[in-house]
Scaffold this active site. Sequence first.
Site, PDB file in Angstrom:
ATOM      1  N   SER A  68       0.840  -1.180   0.000  1.00 47.86           N
ATOM      2  CA  SER A  68       0.000   0.000   0.000  1.00 47.86           C
ATOM      3  C   SER A  68       0.889   1.249   0.000  1.00 47.86           C
ATOM      4  CB  SER A  68      -0.966  -0.037   1.190  1.00 47.86           C
ATOM      5  OG  SER A  68      -2.047   0.832   0.976  1.00 47.86           O
ATOM      6  N   ASP A 143      -8.901  -5.174  -6.030  1.00 44.42           N
ATOM      7  CA  ASP A 143      -8.556  -4.227  -4.975  1.00 44.42           C
ATOM      8  C   ASP A 143      -9.473  -3.006  -5.076  1.00 44.42           C
ATOM      9  OD1 ASP A 143      -7.313  -2.381  -3.248  1.00 44.42           O
ATOM     10  OD2 ASP A 143      -5.301  -3.124  -3.733  1.00 44.42           O
ATOM     11  N   HIS A 176      -7.503  -5.570  -1.460  1.00 46.59           N
ATOM     12  CA  HIS A 176      -6.312  -4.877  -0.956  1.00 46.59           C
ATOM     13  C   HIS A 176      -5.569  -5.713   0.082  1.00 46.59           C
ATOM     14  CE1 HIS A 176      -3.882  -1.298  -0.761  1.00 46.59           C
ATOM     15  NE2 HIS A 176      -4.047  -1.182   0.534  1.00 46.59           N
TER      16      HIS A 176
END
Length: 200
Positions: A68, A143, A176
């Site tokens: 991330s 995601d 994610h």
Amino acid sequence: MFHHILSASGYTVLDIDYRASSGYGRDWRTGIYRFMGGKDLEDHLDAAKWLATAQGVNPKKIGIYGGSYGGFITLMALFTSPDTFAAGAALRPVTDWAHYNHPYTSNILNEPQKDAEAYRKSSPIYHAQGLKSALLIAHGMVDVNVHYQDSVRLAQRLIELGKDNWELASYPVEDHGFVEPTSWTDEYRRIFKLFEKNLK
């Protein structure tokens, strides 16, 4: 767990709280205003220097990885300071902040229409020509936080630039945060292989 595997395999592991991490106060938190990948990346570069000078780590054999925001930092490190890290793995990375969550990003970089310079200097896709070291990009295709298209756009940019030292691992069923054990295993096996090939 992965850090323990790395340590047991002979790696020195440093996990830092870089600029804008939570719990440190206003100046620390706002240090990335209008430039994500500025002072926060400097913390990583300083950490790499410290590993070499204070811990005896070979400065030519230091890697970086993260997911991330950590994936974003990995890209910025490899693209804008290409001689610092020998390899990097960017997991579900933001590659262009203009395509990310607007309320989050606008608090740091302002509006893309009003502060294009902040977005350009903060987005890895505009610095991809700097890539020298081996790069692994890993991204879940469903995601809903950092959209898969971010990595696809970066892949196209790397192709256009003629870069051949990178790969994109795509995970068709992952969001994610991965949930399938097979996906986790595959991703970390790839990171370990990247490090074994380039850092040993």
